[in-house]
Design a protein around this motif. Structure first.
Motif, mmCIF file in Angstrom:
data_model
loop_
_atom_site.group_PDB
_atom_site.id
_atom_site.type_symbol
_atom_site.label_atom_id
_atom_site.label_comp_id
_atom_site.label_asym_id
_atom_site.label_seq_id
_atom_site.Cartn_x
_atom_site.Cartn_y
_atom_site.Cartn_z
ATOM 1 N N LEU A 72 -40.407 72.563 72.781
ATOM 2 C CA LEU A 72 -39.887 72.826 74.173
ATOM 3 C C LEU A 72 -38.354 72.248 74.333
ATOM 4 O O LEU A 72 -37.521 72.856 74.951
ATOM 5 C CB LEU A 72 -40.886 72.797 75.298
ATOM 6 N N ILE A 73 -38.499 70.980 74.298
ATOM 7 C CA ILE A 73 -37.348 70.166 74.528
ATOM 8 C C ILE A 73 -36.261 70.733 73.487
ATOM 9 O O ILE A 73 -35.020 70.793 73.918
ATOM 10 C CB ILE A 73 -37.570 68.651 74.347
ATOM 11 N N MET A 74 -36.535 70.581 72.229
ATOM 12 C CA MET A 74 -35.704 71.089 71.104
ATOM 13 C C MET A 74 -34.910 72.201 71.350
ATOM 14 O O MET A 74 -33.923 72.352 71.128
ATOM 15 C CB MET A 74 -36.392 71.037 69.772
ATOM 16 N N ALA A 75 -35.624 73.168 71.916
ATOM 17 C CA ALA A 75 -35.412 74.445 72.435
ATOM 18 C C ALA A 75 -34.042 74.421 73.241
ATOM 19 O O ALA A 75 -33.604 75.346 73.388
ATOM 20 C CB ALA A 75 -36.238 75.509 72.521
ATOM 21 N N ASN A 76 -34.266 73.442 74.133
ATOM 22 C CA ASN A 76 -33.508 73.442 75.292
ATOM 23 C C ASN A 76 -32.017 72.575 75.007
ATOM 24 O O ASN A 76 -31.941 71.315 75.027
ATOM 25 C CB ASN A 76 -33.904 72.745 76.509
ATOM 26 N N GLU A 77 -30.980 73.109 74.528
ATOM 27 C CA GLU A 77 -29.932 72.352 74.291
ATOM 28 C C GLU A 77 -29.136 71.521 75.265
ATOM 29 O O GLU A 77 -28.764 70.589 75.206
ATOM 30 C CB GLU A 77 -28.660 73.345 73.549
ATOM 31 N N ASP A 78 -29.356 72.301 76.482
ATOM 32 C CA ASP A 78 -28.989 71.653 77.494
ATOM 33 C C ASP A 78 -29.286 70.346 77.990
ATOM 34 O O ASP A 78 -28.903 69.190 78.127
ATOM 35 C CB ASP A 78 -29.079 72.476 78.762
ATOM 36 N N VAL A 79 -30.718 70.119 77.666
ATOM 37 C CA VAL A 79 -31.364 69.046 77.943
ATOM 38 C C VAL A 79 -31.101 67.846 76.752
ATOM 39 O O VAL A 79 -30.919 67.012 77.181
ATOM 40 C CB VAL A 79 -33.037 69.442 78.107
ATOM 41 N N LEU A 80 -30.938 68.343 75.619
ATOM 42 C CA LEU A 80 -30.571 67.261 74.649
ATOM 43 C C LEU A 80 -29.441 66.840 74.833
ATOM 44 O O LEU A 80 -29.270 65.659 74.759
ATOM 45 C CB LEU A 80 -30.658 68.328 73.311
ATOM 46 N N ARG A 81 -28.258 67.694 75.180
ATOM 47 C CA ARG A 81 -27.048 66.978 75.482
ATOM 48 C C ARG A 81 -26.863 66.024 76.644
ATOM 49 O O ARG A 81 -26.560 64.932 76.460
ATOM 50 C CB ARG A 81 -26.102 68.226 76.048
#
Lengths: 565, 659
Positions: B575-584
């Protein structure tokens, strides 16, 4: 002159019982006396130190027997040695690890009941190794090889032992198991132990804070007691010689107020009579007794109290009393002789008392055998010229004293002056009075000098007569000291400012007046004391009895305050 | 017989009441005297006279300055006599403006006159009635100065009356300050002097002490003035110190101790002042003992509770003073609500901070039974005080595990909180619940069955932030290491909508606890996956809201910690990995100046790149692409982040293929 004075003072103080009013206050106030004013220390001494005899041998005392330390058994306190287990057990056994090592000491005396509220404080100087300390009370004969409060097994063996222990804060009452009571205590703490002898309860304080009642139903005659159990334990004690940390005065005030309310609100059973009437009777008899004739009559009219004595008789007594109170003792004696013939002859002691007073009044200048001086209130003392206190600094007075000093040396014959040959034989008859009486004679021959001189001579003659009279009486200490005091007045150039000057105060006439009044009343077949006085002295003696019967409330029944109301 | 007397009353009164309205002063005077004599000591007569409507005429006679002073005096005395009647009598007097008329009169009557004394006496009687007509007396400086002048200089009777009136009147900061400016402190001080050897009179001292207490209550300015006010050679605290001594009447000692207490709490005296430590406190402890009457003990316990509310050293001292614990336990046994309330409050204060004291309280014989009974008491004041006591004791871990469990205290507490409680009770009660719900509390399970979750969720919807905080806090405690079904229930009951509302709360502490709740919900791997499978979008959204919003660092830290927890889940990682926004954002936070945010971001990154879990390599690659590796290397080189170096190294070690 100075030397002579101190010599005289020494003779003057030879009296057996000195009146407290004249005693010079010592610099060090005895705080215990102030704390426990109703305790008669001749009967029941206050605990003022720990007893060197009534203690277990492990206890050591120092600093005027106020400091207690644990010294243990034969080996004394020491460092804990490095020992194998078995030996360690043995060592511990010997050095305060068991109850057998506990040791107590009692104060020199039990707490007198007349203290009302007794209190002492113990400061823990050091808790030593384990702080097994107990503070409390115990009866005479309780085993000292234990802390206060701890009984032998089975519990209750040692009765009447009470303690508060520092290691666990428990209270012990003649048993081996304590009750949770208060906080623990240790080095630096001040623990107080208070005994309320009205309620027979005991409370403790820690650093000035009341911890609440620990024991109830205490028996009488308990001793302050402390117990220690391990090496290094040291405590200091304040039996009241120093100010306490706790405000004991506050509790004393409370008990006084409470006792007063108890007295005020004491229920009076109806069958014991009409109190109003009893009080009226007391007032009326008091007035009659002391010869307040008109007041008594007015009071009797207002309250319907009968007067048992003839009005004329009261008036006669009043007249005599007035004379004595005015210092005109000679006239009083004459009047007594006339009105109640034979009275004074039957009572030589009374006559002696009167004559003694008469002598004092002569010095005072208020009594003259011949009343030509119009003695009433006018000071005609022969001595008055040589200086009342305020004249001291006055140059003339100083001169006079100096001149006098020149003349009143013991070896008077060598001194100049015309009258030393008269003075010397006079004083020979009066022991305790040196030739210095001559000093009393006026120094300058002024206009009235001759009359003054005459009165001095009269006085000395009277003194000789008095001395002769005393020789006939049974020679008890009382008469002797009375005479000595009276004669001592002559030794001072200013008797009013002398150590025996108290005799000259008018208030001293009252006792003489009372004695004469009582004697007259007794001779008339009436009571020699008034019911009010009987009542007061009855109350006083009841208080003494209460004190002996260990009823602490006697400490707070302040009779004079109750009467003053 | 009854009828006959009524008939007589009306017949006989009618004539002189008519005379009252006469224009002939002599007749009026006679009528007044007759009226006065008839009403003295008879409530029935008072009621009858009032119902005949003479009060307005009396007020007129009283206030008319042109009239004979004797008439005015008699009228005032009659009013004063009527004011000593039944509460209904006083109500109707107030209704007709008697209080205002008396106050008006006091503005002009000469000081020291009998008229002034009678007016004050009447006013005092009216003010003794509850509720007192405080509005009749405006905070007008000229009037107040005049009244305090009376309190200083007038006759004893007048002084006592005026001080009594002012004591009732003084009920807020405005009144306190106004009275202080008018010099009421020195007037009160003058009344506190007990001449030596005289018996202290409660009737004189008590009103002055009450005035002083009312003036100093929670008012540091006034308390400071009182501290520095002297009468003769003594300051007010010194005068009070004399009055707390054991030989004073109990009510005087109580009120004096109360004044000292208020001075202390208002900051004028330090807690270790000898007048508190050796004056007020031992006096109050003594007044709590069994020998005293119930009302004295009740008030003493209440004042002592206030004195010891915050200061630990005073709590410790009180705890050993004069067997206070057993005295209080005994007061709890008293019948009156006031006594129970006072004792519970006092226990609450004593046990607030010190574990040893709590132990002493609990060990006091049979106390817990009384607390439980107190919770069930129908009087809301008593139950509130019992809850306070419970709250104080619930700070002890040991009590939570033992005594509280033995007595099942949660039952009555839950009942109280479910039974439409008042705001204060709700506040203290929910605070207590927070403690009861700590993980180690065995009460947790049974409370769930009683609907605790629903109740707490409702609390989070309250308008009072303190209640919202308690609610969410309690939920957070409840979720800590809880079973999954409990967690599900909380989530289900709270609802995502409410969750977002709480994240936007005006009180940061509420947001913190809300995030804390999410962290507690998202712990242990199975729970994380289970919950995320259902609520993933909401949770992620919540985290993003916080990370993007303008929140303080500690709030964002919590959000990152939630991400970290999610990253620990097996499936949730994706779920986190799918969210590029969060990763950035994550990469950015690694370079954030706030060290605790760096640390939290590191924790998330560490979880995501952990080797040996399925798909680790892919995640590492993706993160490296986004610059995570570079960020970590930078962090390792940074001197500011020296304390993080170990964790950075561990994280970098996971990337061995890339390094």
């Amino acid at each position: 002159m100075k030397l002579r004075k101190s010599e005289m003072a020494a003779i003057g103080s030879g009296r057996g019982t000195m009146d407290s009013q004249n005693q010079v206050q010592s610099d060090t106030v005895d705080r215990l006396k102030l704390l426990y004013p109703n305790v008669n220390e001749e009967e029941t001494p206050l605990p003022r130190a720990w007893s060197t005899k009534d203690k277990f041998s492990y206890i050591g005392l120092s600093q005027n027997n106020l400091r207690v330390h644990y010294k243990g058994g034969t080996q004394g306190p020491g460092r804990r040695p490095h020992l194998p287990y078995l030996h360690l057990r043995l060592w511990m056994y010997r050095h305060g690890k068991t109850h057998r090592d506990a040791a107590s000491v009692r104060a020199t005396h039990p707490i007198p009941a007349a203290c009302g509220l007794y209190y002492f404080e113990v400061r823990i100087v050091s808790k030593g190794r384990d702080g097994y300390m107990g503070i409390g009370l115990s009866a005479h004969g309780v085993n000292m090889n234990r802390l206060p409060g701890v009984g032998r097994f089975p519990p209750g063996w040692d009765k009447h032992s009470y303690g508060y222990h520092g290691d666990d804060g428990h209270s012990f009452c003649s048993s081996g198991t304590g009750q949770p009571y208060g906080p623990t205590f240790t080095t630096g703490d001040v623990i107080g132990c208070g005994v309320n002898l009205v309620d027979n309860t005991c409370f403790y304080t820690k650093n000035g804070h009341h911890l609440g009642i620990a024991f109830r139903g205490l028996p009488p005659n308990l001793y302050p007691t402390v117990g220690l159990q391990t090496p290094g334990e040291v405590v200091d004690t304040n039996f009241g010689q120093q100010p306490f940390v706790f405000d004991i005065e506050d509790m004393l005030k409370e008990l006084r107020a409470r006792t007063r309310v108890a007295i005020d609100e004491f229920p009076l059973p109806d069958e014991q009579g009409q109190w109003q009437q009893v009080l009226h009777r007391m007032v009326s008899t008091y007035l009659v007794h002391h010869g307040y004739c008109s007041t008594a009559q007015a009071f009797s009219r207002a309250t319907g109290q009968p007067i048992d004595e003839d009005i004329a008789s009261i008036k006669n007594r009043q007249r005599v009393s007035k004379l004595v109170l005015a210092g005109r003792v000679g006239e009083a004696v004459e009047t007594t002789r006339r009105l109640w013939p034979g009275l004074l002859e039957r009572d030589p002691d009374l006559l002696f008392l009167l004559k003694c007073r008469q002598f004092v009044e002569m010095v005072n200048g208020t009594d003259c055998e011949a009343s030509e001086d119009g003695a009433n209130g006018v000071a005609t003392s022969v001595i008055s010229h040589t200086g009342r206190p305020h004249k001291r600094s006055n140059g003339v007075a100083a001169d006079a004293a100096e001149e006098g000093g020149g003349r009143d040396v013991d070896m008077a014959p060598a001194a100049n002056g015309d009258h030393e040959d008269e003075a010397l034989p006079l004083v020979k008859g009066m022991p305790g009075v040196t030739a210095s009486v001559a000093a009393l004679l006026p120094d300058r021959f002024e206009a009235d000098a001759s009359s003054q001189r005459a009165s001095v001579e009269r006085m000395l003659a009277f003194g000789r007569e008095l001395y002769a009279m005393s020789q006939k009486l049974s020679q008890d200490l009382y008469h002797k000291s009375m005479l000595e005091d009276a004669f001592s007045l002559l030794a001072y150039s200013n008797p009013w400012d002398s150590p025996v000057g108290w005799q000259l105060e008018p208030v001293r006439r009252e006792a003489v007046c009372d004695a004469l009044n009582s004697a007259i009343l007794e001779s008339q077949g009436m009571q020699w004391s008034s019911p009010v006085e009987a009542c007061v002295s009855h109350a006083r003696s009841l208080l003494r009895r209460m004190s002996r019967a260990s009823l602490g409330a006697c400490a707070f029944a302040d009779l004079s305050a109750l009467l003053a109301r | 017989m009854q009828q006959f007397t009524v008939f007589m009353d009306i017949e006989s009164s009618r004539s002189y009441i008519d005379e009252l309205y006469s224009s002939d002063a002599v007749k009026v005077m006679e009528a007044l005297v007759t009226l006065k004599n008839s009403v003295i000591g008879s409530n029935r007569q008072k009621s009858s006279v009032i119902s005949q409507g003479v009060v307005p005429r009396l007020l007129q006679l009283m206030s008319e300055e042109s009239l004979d002073p004797n008439i005015r005096l008699e009228a005032t005395i009659t009013i004063g006599s009527l004011a000593k009647g039944t509460p209904e009598n006083i109500d109707s007097l107030i209704e007709k403006g008697t209080a205002t008329a008396l106050v008006e009169m006091l503005k002009t009557v000469p000081l020291g006159s009998k008229l002034a004394e009678a007016a004050l006496c009447a006013l005092r009687s009216i003010f003794s009635h509850k509720p007192a007509p405080v509005d009749a007396l405006p905070a007008d400086m000229r009037l107040l100065t005049r009244l305090t002048q009376i309190a200083r200089e007038d006759s004893q009777e007048a002084r006592t009356s005026v001080i009594r009136v002012l004591a009732v009147w003084c009920s807020g900061t405005v009144e306190q300050e106004a009275l202080t400016c008018a010099g009421a402190c020195s007037a009160a001080a003058a009344m506190l002097v007990v001449p030596p050897r005289s018996v202290p009179s409660p009737s004189r001292l008590v009103p002055a002490l009450e005035l002083l207490a009312a003036m100093c209550f929670k008012n540091p300015n006034v308390a400071q003035v009182a501290l520095n006010t002297r009468h003769g050679d003594k300051s007010i605290p010194e005068l009070l110190m004399c009055l707390v001594s054991r030989d004073k009447p109990l009510v005087v000692a109580l009120k004096a101790a109360k004044c000292l207490t208020f001075l202390q709490r208002a900051g004028a005296l330090p807690a270790d002042d000898s007048r508190i430590v050796f004056g007020a406190l031992p006096c109050l402890a003594r007044l709590c003992t069994k020998e005293n009457t119930e009302d004295i003990r009740a008030s003493a316990a209440e004042v002592l509770a206030y004195l010891t509310e915050v200061d630990t050293s005073l709590q410790r001292l009180a705890a050993i003073s004069n067997h206070l614990m057993s005295s209080l336990a005994d007061i709890v046994n008293c019948q009156s609500a006031a006594a129970k309330q006072g004792a519970f409050k006092c226990f609450a204060s004593l046990g607030a901070n010190d574990e040893d004291i709590r132990k002493m309280i609990i060990e006091t014989h049979g106390l817990m039974v009384h607390v439980v009974n107190g919770l069930n008491n129908p009087d809301p004041c008593v139950s509130l005080a019992a809850v306070r006591c419970l709250h104080s004791l619930s700070r002890s871990v040991q009590q939570l595990r033992t005594t509280f469990q033995d007595h099942a205290v949660w039952k009555p507490l839950m009942q109280l909180l479910n039974d439409s409680p008042g705001p204060e009770l709700l506040n203290v009660g929910s605070s207590t619940l927070c403690n009861l719900l700590l993980e180690f509390s065995p009460a947790k399970e049974p409370m769930l069955d009683q609907g605790a979750v629903e109740m707490l969720c409702n609390l989070t919807k309250m308008s009072d932030p303190a209640l919202r905080l308690n609610g969410i806090w309690a939920l957070m405690n409840m979720a800590f290491q809880a079973e999954q079904k409990v967690k599900q229930r909380i989530l289900c009951c709270l609802g995502t909508e409410q969750m977002f509302r709480l994240l936007g709360d005006s009180d940061t502490r509420v947001i913190m606890k809300m995030l804390g709740l999410l962290r507690n919900l998202l712990s242990t791997r199975q729970h994380i996956d289970a919950i995320m499978s259902e609520y993933s979008s909401q949770v992620m959204q919540a985290v993003i809201v916080v990370l993007e919003g303008s929140y303080p660092a500690e709030v964002k830290e919590q959000a990152l910690c939630i991400l970290g927890n999610i990253g620990d889940g097996e499936k949730s990682k994706d779920l986190i990995m799918a969210n590029e926004d969060v990763l950035r954002k994550l990469v950015d936070y690694l370079a954030h100046p706030e060290s605790k945010l760096q640390e939290a971001a590191l924790f998330v990154a560490g979880n995501l790149v952990w080797r040996g879990e399925a798909g680790a390599a892919a995640r590492q690659q993706r993160l490296a692409e986004l610059g995570l590796l570079r960020a970590l290397k930078l962090l390792r080189a940074s001197h500011h982040a020296a304390h993080l170096h170990d964790k950075v190294k561990t994280a970098l070690a996971q990337f061995n293929e890339f390094t």
